[in-house]
Design a protein around this motif. Structure first.
Motif, PDB file in Angstrom:
ATOM      1  N   THR A  92       0.816  -1.207   0.000  1.00  0.00           N
ATOM      2  CA  THR A  92       0.000   0.000   0.000  1.00  0.00           C
ATOM      3  C   THR A  92       0.854   1.262   0.000  1.00  0.00           C
ATOM      4  O   THR A  92       1.915   1.303   0.603  1.00  0.00           O
ATOM      5  N   ALA A  93       0.392   2.269  -0.706  1.00  0.00           N
ATOM      6  CA  ALA A  93       1.097   3.549  -0.750  1.00  0.00           C
ATOM      7  C   ALA A  93       0.253   4.668  -0.156  1.00  0.00           C
ATOM      8  O   ALA A  93       0.671   5.805  -0.133  1.00  0.00           O
ATOM      9  N   ARG A  95      -3.246   7.166   0.509  1.00  0.00           N
ATOM     10  CA  ARG A  95      -4.205   7.973  -0.238  1.00  0.00           C
ATOM     11  C   ARG A  95      -3.723   9.413  -0.287  1.00  0.00           C
ATOM     12  O   ARG A  95      -3.185   9.928   0.687  1.00  0.00           O
ATOM     13  N   LEU A 120       3.640   4.044  -8.115  1.00  0.00           N
ATOM     14  CA  LEU A 120       2.894   3.554  -6.943  1.00  0.00           C
ATOM     15  C   LEU A 120       1.511   3.082  -7.393  1.00  0.00           C
ATOM     16  O   LEU A 120       0.517   3.789  -7.233  1.00  0.00           O
ATOM     17  N   LEU A 123      -1.485   3.489  -5.029  1.00  0.00           N
ATOM     18  CA  LEU A 123      -1.799   4.803  -4.480  1.00  0.00           C
ATOM     19  C   LEU A 123      -3.199   5.237  -4.902  1.00  0.00           C
ATOM     20  O   LEU A 123      -3.536   5.243  -6.084  1.00  0.00           O
ATOM     21  N   GLY A 281       2.987   7.881  -0.228  1.00  0.00           N
ATOM     22  CA  GLY A 281       2.315   8.431  -1.393  1.00  0.00           C
ATOM     23  C   GLY A 281       2.324   9.946  -1.423  1.00  0.00           C
ATOM     24  O   GLY A 281       2.588  10.561  -2.455  1.00  0.00           O
ATOM     25  N   THR A 285       4.128  12.506  -4.073  1.00  0.00           N
ATOM     26  CA  THR A 285       3.302  13.501  -4.772  1.00  0.00           C
ATOM     27  C   THR A 285       3.878  14.892  -4.574  1.00  0.00           C
ATOM     28  O   THR A 285       3.971  15.686  -5.526  1.00  0.00           O
TER      29      THR A 285
END
Length: 296
Positions: A92-93, A95, A120, A123, A281, A285
């Motif tokens: 998992t990355a 939200r 990812l 994500l 994540g 970003t």
């Protein structure tokens, strides 16, 4: 070190970042007594007073400042550890809730989001569009994690990083007669379409016109850059648009794009709360959006 509770440390950090126990409680979604108790327990475990009140503002003591200087490193180390475990389990990355203007969403974000999804795959990304004031308020309220918006933006809780300048241009039907220099005075005699009022993009255009001594009543005000372009293609008038909305390679042959005189720019910036915890994540970003400064 064994007595250092990470939740208590985070509460202390947020109290200092927000300036009060009540504001920290709201951000942490706890009651104010709960936040106060956590800070007292942290002070007890460290045998030191960490916070003092100066007027209405909560400030760190000398001991608190010393702890605060390590808090970000501790937070980063914990985040890195959690990320490493997540990669070994379900990959998992996290939200990311991203806010931006409609123009940037259409013309700037797609390659960035594609690269993030490639790096990812797990994500979860949601994108909200709105004007700068709306998006900044959502970041402040923590309903959006990170924003790419037009300056100016203000807020003591924000980390604001300018990343690119976007030049405004005039677009017009190719059949419209235009002089060599596109000044505010020139547009005073033309049918002009503008963005709807309320956002920084319209404000920037209005201020440019006003500096040239022109108070212009637009033929139409629309909230969509694509709608404005279609109206111009239909021959209804010309329009002032952000340059990113009319890339040279994709400009229809029936439109002409011209620079304004004097030139007009808007500056885009990445906005995030200073106290925002960066998971894997969100960290990537943030890095991808800040990298825009190297491309523009």
């Amino acid at each position: 070190m064994k007595n250092l509770n990470l939740d208590y440390l985070e509460s202390f950090r947020v109290v200092i970042a927000s300036g009060s126990f009540s504001a920290a409680a709201e951000r942490l979604q706890l009651t104010q007594p709960a936040v106060s108790l956590q800070v007292r327990q942290l002070e007890k475990s460290l045998n030191a007073t960490l916070i003092e009140r100066v007027g209405r503002k909560a400030r760190p003591t000398a001991a608190g400042s010393a702890l605060l200087s390590h808090a970000e490193q501790i937070n980063a180390a914990v985040t890195s550890a959690v990320d490493a475990v997540a990669q070994q389990t379900n990959g998992t990355a996290g939200r990311v809730r991203l806010g931006t203007g409609a123009t940037a969403c259409i013309f700037l974000l797609p390659p960035i989001l594609r690269a993030l999804r490639t790096a990812l795959p797990s994500l979860e990304i949601t994108v909200t569009t709105g004007n700068t004031a709306e998006i900044a308020k959502a970041v402040e309220d923590n309903t959006i994690d990170i924003a790419l918006v037009t300056l100016p933006v203000s807020g003591r809780s924000f980390e604001i990083t300018p990343v690119m300048d976007d030049e405004f241009v005039l677009i017009a039907p190719r059949a419209m007669a235009l002089p060599a220099r596109i000044t505010p005075a020139v547009l005073a005699s033309k049918p002009v379409l503008l963005f709807e009022p309320g956002g920084n993009t319209r404000r920037t255009a209005d201020e440019w016109l006003a500096r040239g001594g022109v108070s212009l009543k637009p033929l139409m005000s629309l909230g969509s850059v694509e709608a404005i372009k279609e109206m111009v293609r239909a021959g209804l008038g010309c329009a002032i648009l952000p340059g990113m909305a009319v890339p040279a390679k994709a400009t229809p042959r029936d439109l002409v794009v011209r620079s304004l005189s004097p030139k007009l720019h808007r500056r885009l910036a990445v906005v995030i709360r200073r106290d925002k915890r960066l998971d894997r994540g969100l960290r990537q970003t943030l890095a991808a959006l800040k990298a825009l400064s190297a491309k523009h």
